[in-house]
Design a protein around this motif. Sequence first.
Motif, short mmCIF file in Angstrom:
data_model
loop_
_atom_site.label_atom_id
_atom_site.label_comp_id
_atom_site.label_asym_id
_atom_site.label_seq_id
_atom_site.Cartn_x
_atom_site.Cartn_y
_atom_site.Cartn_z
N GLY A 88 8.25 -3.66 -62.81
CA GLY A 88 7.86 -4.86 -61.84
C GLY A 88 8.29 -6.02 -62.69
O GLY A 88 8.93 -5.70 -64.15
N LEU A 89 8.34 -6.85 -62.01
CA LEU A 89 8.29 -8.21 -62.59
C LEU A 89 7.24 -9.87 -62.04
O LEU A 89 7.29 -9.43 -60.28
N ALA A 90 7.54 -10.25 -63.05
CA ALA A 90 6.86 -11.83 -62.15
C ALA A 90 8.26 -12.43 -62.64
O ALA A 90 9.51 -12.64 -63.61
N LEU A 91 8.68 -14.09 -61.65
CA LEU A 91 9.96 -14.96 -61.83
C LEU A 91 9.41 -15.87 -61.72
O LEU A 91 9.00 -16.59 -60.39
N SER A 100 10.98 -21.09 -55.98
CA SER A 100 12.66 -20.13 -56.01
C SER A 100 11.96 -18.99 -54.69
O SER A 100 11.47 -18.18 -54.68
N PHE A 101 13.08 -19.50 -53.85
CA PHE A 101 13.33 -18.66 -52.11
C PHE A 101 13.72 -16.76 -53.19
O PHE A 101 13.43 -16.03 -52.95
N ASP A 102 14.60 -17.24 -54.11
CA ASP A 102 15.34 -15.48 -54.51
C ASP A 102 14.60 -14.98 -55.17
O ASP A 102 14.09 -13.52 -55.28
N ASP A 103 13.77 -15.60 -56.12
CA ASP A 103 12.85 -15.15 -57.42
C ASP A 103 11.40 -14.76 -56.76
O ASP A 103 11.37 -13.18 -56.47
N TRP A 104 11.45 -14.77 -55.55
CA TRP A 104 9.30 -14.80 -54.69
C TRP A 104 10.77 -12.94 -54.01
O TRP A 104 10.13 -12.64 -54.09
N GLU A 105 12.04 -13.06 -53.27
CA GLU A 105 12.56 -11.86 -52.63
C GLU A 105 12.44 -10.66 -53.46
O GLU A 105 12.11 -9.97 -53.69
N THR A 106 12.71 -11.19 -55.16
CA THR A 106 12.84 -10.34 -56.01
C THR A 106 11.78 -9.37 -55.93
O THR A 106 11.35 -8.90 -56.28
N MET A 107 10.77 -10.82 -56.74
CA MET A 107 9.09 -10.01 -56.84
C MET A 107 8.90 -9.37 -55.65
O MET A 107 8.35 -7.56 -55.78
N ILE A 108 8.62 -9.20 -54.48
CA ILE A 108 8.43 -8.91 -53.02
C ILE A 108 9.18 -7.97 -53.22
O ILE A 108 8.76 -6.60 -52.94
N ASP A 109 10.63 -7.40 -53.34
CA ASP A 109 11.21 -6.19 -52.79
C ASP A 109 10.84 -4.88 -54.39
O ASP A 109 11.33 -3.53 -54.16
N THR A 110 10.79 -5.89 -55.35
CA THR A 110 10.66 -4.51 -56.50
C THR A 110 9.06 -3.84 -56.75
O THR A 110 8.74 -3.12 -56.40
N ASN A 111 8.47 -5.90 -56.81
CA ASN A 111 6.48 -5.05 -57.23
C ASN A 111 6.12 -4.32 -55.67
O ASN A 111 4.56 -3.50 -55.88
N ILE A 112 6.75 -4.44 -54.97
CA ILE A 112 6.24 -4.22 -53.49
C ILE A 112 6.78 -3.59 -52.67
O ILE A 112 6.33 -2.41 -52.61
N SER A 139 -2.25 -5.69 -61.45
CA SER A 139 -2.74 -6.81 -62.83
C SER A 139 -4.32 -7.60 -62.61
O SER A 139 -4.47 -7.76 -61.05
N VAL A 140 -4.68 -7.88 -63.53
CA VAL A 140 -5.78 -9.01 -63.21
C VAL A 140 -4.61 -10.44 -62.20
O VAL A 140 -5.56 -10.50 -61.44
N ALA A 141 -3.76 -10.56 -62.03
CA ALA A 141 -3.10 -11.07 -61.27
C ALA A 141 -3.78 -10.71 -59.44
O ALA A 141 -4.04 -11.80 -59.60
N GLY A 142 -3.62 -9.70 -59.41
CA GLY A 142 -3.94 -9.33 -58.04
C GLY A 142 -5.57 -9.65 -57.83
O GLY A 142 -6.05 -9.17 -57.01
N ASP A 143 -6.18 -9.44 -58.81
CA ASP A 143 -7.96 -9.85 -58.07
C ASP A 143 -7.75 -11.74 -57.81
O ASP A 143 -8.86 -11.73 -56.83
N ALA A 144 -7.26 -12.67 -58.67
CA ALA A 144 -7.11 -13.82 -58.30
C ALA A 144 -5.94 -14.48 -58.65
O ALA A 144 -5.52 -14.24 -59.19
N ALA A 145 -5.79 -15.57 -57.60
CA ALA A 145 -4.60 -16.88 -58.10
C ALA A 145 -5.03 -17.10 -59.33
O ALA A 145 -5.93 -17.55 -59.98
N ALA A 154 0.61 -12.32 -55.16
CA ALA A 154 -0.11 -12.34 -54.33
C ALA A 154 0.70 -10.32 -54.46
O ALA A 154 0.59 -9.47 -54.01
N THR A 155 1.79 -10.35 -55.28
CA THR A 155 2.18 -8.71 -54.91
C THR A 155 1.77 -7.64 -55.13
O THR A 155 1.04 -7.14 -55.51
N LYS A 156 0.72 -8.93 -56.54
CA LYS A 156 -0.17 -7.80 -57.60
C LYS A 156 -1.42 -7.23 -56.46
O LYS A 156 -2.16 -6.33 -56.98
#
Length: 251
Positions: A88-91, A100-112, A139-145, A154-156
């Motif tokens: 997984g990754l953050a971009l 960035s649309f591309d960064d969003w797509e990569t995160m969603i495609d990988t992490n989810i 991730s803690v990032a999934g508990d709250a933005a 959101a992916t987490k």
Amino acid sequence: MNKIVLITGATSGIGLGCARKFAENGDKLILTGRKEQLLEEIRQELIAKGTQVLTLTFDVRDREAATRAIDSLPEEWSEIDVLVNNAGLALGLEPEYEGSFDDWETMIDTNIKGLLTMTRLIVPGMVARDRGHIINIGSVAGDAAYANGNVYCATKSAVKTLSDGLRIDVANTAVRVTNLKPGLVETNFSNTRFHGDTERAANVYKGIKPLTGDDIADVAVYAANAPAHVQIAEVLILATHQGSGSVIVRK
Ligand code: NDP
Ligand code: 8X3
């Protein structure tokens, strides 16, 4: 009993920490990642210490490649006991309205979607055998933005929801599901997030002693070795001077 542990994203950080700690625990490892040469170097390091290791090179976003890789497993490696969904990754770190649309797509495609692909490919065998364990790296990032974290957070959050959903769906079996939620872990994560800006990445860990991949791996190994009736459903692991996803006290 020796377990067969499959780890995605085993070439770096938390995934590599898990590879080394599960190896120390005496388990057999299927290490997966995108970097074939690096996987081979890690395999050599671990087989020198007596661990049985098989490597599979594929991108978790490529469903066909992932399917081929899992289908290619020799019979004696096919009964996976533990799946560590770590790749997984953050971009990027910017306001949602400027991302960035591309960064969003990569995160969603990988992490989810990547995590779901691996789950879909491996969990049916666990259910059929009435044995197995899925350890998702949330991730803690999934508990709250937190500020500018939007899509990564959101992916987490999705990883938390998918872990909870899967846990319910396998509750009639002996399969267990764990969502590990690390805070600040010093890995290649921030270099990736900031697209190779190493100075900006180093600043993330300034003035605080962050966690290491090994710290998270210790918890993964603990969860995988808990007695069969104990399901470690979720663990939040923070650095001592981190109060939450957005509260970090630097000294
Ligand atoms: P690293 O960047 O050090 O490691 C990420 C690993 O995931 C690498 O092996 C990377 O391989 C692999 N990976 C990324 N994309 C893909 C893909 N499409 N297919 C296959 N493998 C891929 O970061 P971390 O170890 O920190 O990250 C591991 C997990 O931990 C992630 O899910 C991350 O969100 C999570 N996490 C990290 C935290 C932190 O502070 N570091 C905190 C909370 C959670 P490659 O080198 O080929 O890109
Ligand atoms: C990685 C940790 O706090 O940068 O999930 O989101 S954080």
